[in-house]
Write a protein that holds these residues in place. Structure first.
Motif, short mmCIF file in Angstrom:
data_model
loop_
_atom_site.label_atom_id
_atom_site.label_comp_id
_atom_site.label_asym_id
_atom_site.label_seq_id
_atom_site.Cartn_x
_atom_site.Cartn_y
_atom_site.Cartn_z
N ALA A 128 -5.00 -13.43 -9.85
CA ALA A 128 -5.34 -12.46 -8.82
C ALA A 128 -4.27 -12.40 -7.74
N ASN A 129 -4.16 -11.22 -7.10
CA ASN A 129 -3.29 -11.00 -5.95
C ASN A 129 -4.12 -10.39 -4.82
N GLN A 130 -3.79 -10.78 -3.58
CA GLN A 130 -4.46 -10.20 -2.42
C GLN A 130 -3.45 -10.02 -1.29
N VAL A 131 -3.46 -8.82 -0.69
CA VAL A 131 -2.69 -8.52 0.52
C VAL A 131 -3.68 -7.99 1.53
N LYS A 132 -3.82 -8.68 2.68
CA LYS A 132 -4.80 -8.27 3.67
C LYS A 132 -4.36 -7.07 4.48
N GLY A 133 -3.06 -6.79 4.51
CA GLY A 133 -2.56 -5.64 5.23
C GLY A 133 -2.05 -4.57 4.29
N GLU A 134 -0.85 -4.11 4.57
CA GLU A 134 -0.25 -3.02 3.80
C GLU A 134 0.63 -3.56 2.69
N LEU A 135 0.55 -2.91 1.53
CA LEU A 135 1.43 -3.23 0.41
C LEU A 135 2.30 -2.03 0.10
N MET A 136 3.61 -2.23 0.11
CA MET A 136 4.56 -1.21 -0.32
C MET A 136 5.31 -1.80 -1.50
N GLY A 137 4.85 -1.48 -2.70
CA GLY A 137 5.47 -2.04 -3.89
C GLY A 137 4.51 -2.09 -5.05
N LEU A 138 4.51 -3.23 -5.76
CA LEU A 138 3.75 -3.36 -7.01
C LEU A 138 2.95 -4.65 -7.00
N GLN A 139 1.68 -4.55 -7.36
CA GLN A 139 0.82 -5.69 -7.63
C GLN A 139 0.46 -5.69 -9.11
N ALA A 140 0.66 -6.82 -9.77
CA ALA A 140 0.28 -6.94 -11.18
C ALA A 140 -0.42 -8.27 -11.38
N ALA A 141 -1.62 -8.23 -11.93
CA ALA A 141 -2.41 -9.45 -12.12
C ALA A 141 -3.22 -9.35 -13.40
N GLY A 142 -3.63 -10.53 -13.88
CA GLY A 142 -4.43 -10.55 -15.09
C GLY A 142 -5.84 -10.03 -14.88
N PHE A 143 -6.42 -10.30 -13.67
CA PHE A 143 -7.83 -9.95 -13.49
C PHE A 143 -8.11 -9.12 -12.23
N TYR A 144 -7.39 -9.35 -11.12
CA TYR A 144 -7.83 -8.72 -9.87
C TYR A 144 -6.66 -8.51 -8.93
N ASN A 145 -6.59 -7.30 -8.34
CA ASN A 145 -5.64 -6.98 -7.28
C ASN A 145 -6.40 -6.38 -6.10
N GLN A 146 -6.00 -6.77 -4.88
CA GLN A 146 -6.65 -6.22 -3.70
C GLN A 146 -5.63 -6.07 -2.58
N THR A 147 -5.70 -4.95 -1.85
CA THR A 147 -4.89 -4.74 -0.65
C THR A 147 -5.63 -3.79 0.28
N ALA A 148 -5.31 -3.86 1.56
CA ALA A 148 -5.96 -2.95 2.51
C ALA A 148 -5.41 -1.54 2.38
N ARG A 149 -4.07 -1.40 2.34
CA ARG A 149 -3.42 -0.10 2.20
C ARG A 149 -2.35 -0.22 1.13
N LEU A 150 -2.27 0.78 0.28
CA LEU A 150 -1.34 0.73 -0.85
C LEU A 150 -0.39 1.91 -0.80
N TYR A 151 0.91 1.60 -0.87
CA TYR A 151 1.96 2.58 -1.05
C TYR A 151 2.78 2.11 -2.26
N GLY A 152 2.27 2.36 -3.44
CA GLY A 152 2.92 1.87 -4.65
C GLY A 152 1.95 1.86 -5.80
N SER A 153 1.87 0.71 -6.52
CA SER A 153 1.07 0.66 -7.74
C SER A 153 0.36 -0.68 -7.87
N GLN A 154 -0.78 -0.64 -8.55
CA GLN A 154 -1.52 -1.83 -8.93
C GLN A 154 -1.75 -1.80 -10.43
#
Length: 532
Positions: A240-266
């Motif tokens: 799993a990945n977690q970003v409590k604020g803003e994410l500008m980029g890419l999140q890749a995980a086996g089971f779970y991704n979370q961010t407050a604001r996304l400018y990119g991809s999960q």
């Protein structure tokens, strides 16, 4: 090197919708305050604004209208027509009032809130002051829109009270903090030391799990990873990945991704979640969640089971369920598509929208109102403005007919059963029709139907088929009641034994073995009653 190239390729493909689905502006401000307008733009389009203390009149009334214009074009026009100057740095718009420089005085309200204003003096010629000291929070990246608050650069008071280049100062302060609070590489085992967790990280490798204050590069984790504030770059984790604020980029995980604001991809084999604004794409084997109330700019959700968004969306492709309050694009699923307002296409087994401006393609289409759209399916139901009738009638081919017409006047489907009174012949059919206005109170309704011809009381002996084209003229007889009559053209192919009673007004005939084909005309008369 090959692995890094694959990461870049995934990021590019995930961000592709950002380039394809260019943002369009749609607003009509009629005297709202500047603060209300900026908050609305941040919520609706994912924009970010900065302004200097005292150099922006937030209570100013704003008047502007944009109708489907490119976002940057509309925003520049709004700022220009309301006497606002700007400087754009990436996604940040630094703003100030564009009052002519010769009108500025030493009493200009550039002072900090608790400072006393300088005594009024005569206007001074414009000159660029020395850069003031900037007080920023300890974060490397400044906080973006959050809980209704705008970014504000808090500057020390200047003796001259003259224009400050806020964009350049903001950038300079960030660069200074980058050098002070940046960690280039860190390796952690089942946790991160506190003195390392407070720094911004460029490259991090976690065995087990790890956390960082900020990420400005690449984080790899064999378990789970968390960023306390904002991230710009790539996050990869087995779990799993977690970003409590803003994410500008890419999140890749086996089971779970979370961010407050996304400018990119999960990307996830399980679940992706964005708590606030979404401007990018989500790909998941299980499902995607976009829980923010703002505008999901250029958003794409692709999931094996479901996609759910509380904000507006552009494209949702789910295996069984898609939901968005407003859709400007398309929803595709094998099951249910659900939206309050549709401007585009719904394709699925069951489609629902409150307000339709586009097209619904499915087995069952349900719509509250259709302003400029159409549902095409086996059953199309409109709560308002639809064409919903039951009909009783007869013709030369079928002595008794009972039918249901349901859909929209522009396109409706017909389900009909017909019988011959002189022979045990039954026909059931399906057809399409439309209702075209003519003179006041009169309509032309062309309809095309296909019937399956059955013989015998148990409807088990199939004897052929019948195609019927009819042009009916209708006129209202009273509330909910109308009379229809008009010519019909029939083509029948059936067993000779059953065809003797069909087609008395022959136009063409051909026999082939035990089967016979006939083309004949007739006349139809029917009464229809409105259901709702």
């Amino acid at each position: 090197m090959r692995l890094f190239a694959r990461f870049l390729l995934l990021f590019f493909l995930g961000s592709l919708p950002l380039f394809i689905l260019g943002q369009r502006a749609q607003w009509d401000f009629k005297g709202e305050t500047l603060k209300e307008v900026l908050v609305e733009l941040e919520q609706s389009y994912g924009l970010r604004f900065a302004y200097g203390q005292g150099r922006l009149t937030l209570a100013k009334a704003i008047f502007h209208r944009a109708n489907n214009l490119p976002l940057d074009t509309a925003l520049v026009d709004l700022l220009g027509k309301n006497n606002l100057a700007y400087q754009k740095l990436g996604q940040l718009w630094a703003l100030k009032d564009s009052t002519p420089k010769e009108q500025w005085s030493l009493a200009a309200p550039v002072l900090a809130p608790k400072q006393q204003a300088l005594a009024p003096q005569s206007p001074l010629p414009y000159s660029r002051p020395l850069p003031p000291k900037i007080r920023l929070s300890s974060v490397v990246l400044p906080p973006l829109y959050s809980e209704g608050l705008l970014i504000s650069l808090d500057a020390q008071p200047q003796a001259q009270g003259i224009l400050v280049d806020w964009g350049a100062l903001w950038k300079e302060a960030l660069e200074r903090q980058f050098l002070e609070e940046l960690s280039i590489f860190q390796l952690s085992f089942f946790g991160t030391a506190e003195e390392q967790a407070v720094k911004a990280q460029v490259l991090a490798l976690d065995i087990g799990w790890g956390r960082r204050r900020q990420l400005l590069g690449l984080q790899l984790s064999l378990g789970a990873s968390r960023v306390e504030e904002s991230a710009m770059g790539f996050q990869f984790a087995l779990l799993a990945n977690q970003v409590k604020g803003e994410l500008m980029g890419l999140q890749a995980a086996g089971f779970y991704n979370q961010t407050a604001r996304l400018y990119g991809s999960q990307l996830s084999l399980g679940l992706n979640r964005v708590d606030s604004s979404l401007s990018g794409s989500q790909f998941a084997l299980f499902g995607n969640l976009a829980l923010g109330q703002g505008y999901a700019a250029n958003s794409l959700q692709l999931a094996g089971l479901f996609n759910y968004s509380r904000s507006n969306a552009h494209a949702q492709l789910g295996g069984y369920y898609n939901r968005a309050p407003k859709l400007q694009g398309c929803q595709l699923s094998l099951g249910l598509n659900d939206t309050d307002s549709l401007q585009g296409l719904q394709l699925g087994s069951i489609n629902y929208t409150g307000h339709l401006q586009g097209c619904q393609l499915g087995l069952l289409n349900i719509c509250d109102t259709a302003a400029a759209g159409l549902g095409i399916g086996l059953l199309n139901i409109y709560k308002k403005g639809g064409y919903n009738r039951i009909s009783l009638g007869g013709s030369a081919a079928l002595h008794a007919q009972q039918s249901l017409q349901i859909g929209h006047p522009r396109f409706y489907t017909i389900y009909e059963i017909g019988q011959r009174l002189d022979q045990p012949i039954w026909l059931w059919g399906f057809g399409l029709g439309c209702r075209l206005p003519m003179e006041k109170g009169y309509y032309l309704q062309p309809e095309l139907l296909a019937y399956s011809l059955q013989e015998g009381p148990d409807w088990t002996n199939r004897q052929g088929h019948l195609l019927q084209l009819r042009a009916l003229f209708s006129h209202s007889l009273g509330p909910g009641l109308e009379l229809l009559t008009g010519p019909e053209l029939n083509f029948v192919q059936q067993n000779i034994e059953a065809s003797q009673a069909l087609g008395q007004q022959l136009l063409w005939q051909k026999k082939q073995g035990d089967w016979e084909q006939r083309l004949f005309w007739g006349w139809q008369l029917a009464v229809r009653y409105k259901l709702w």
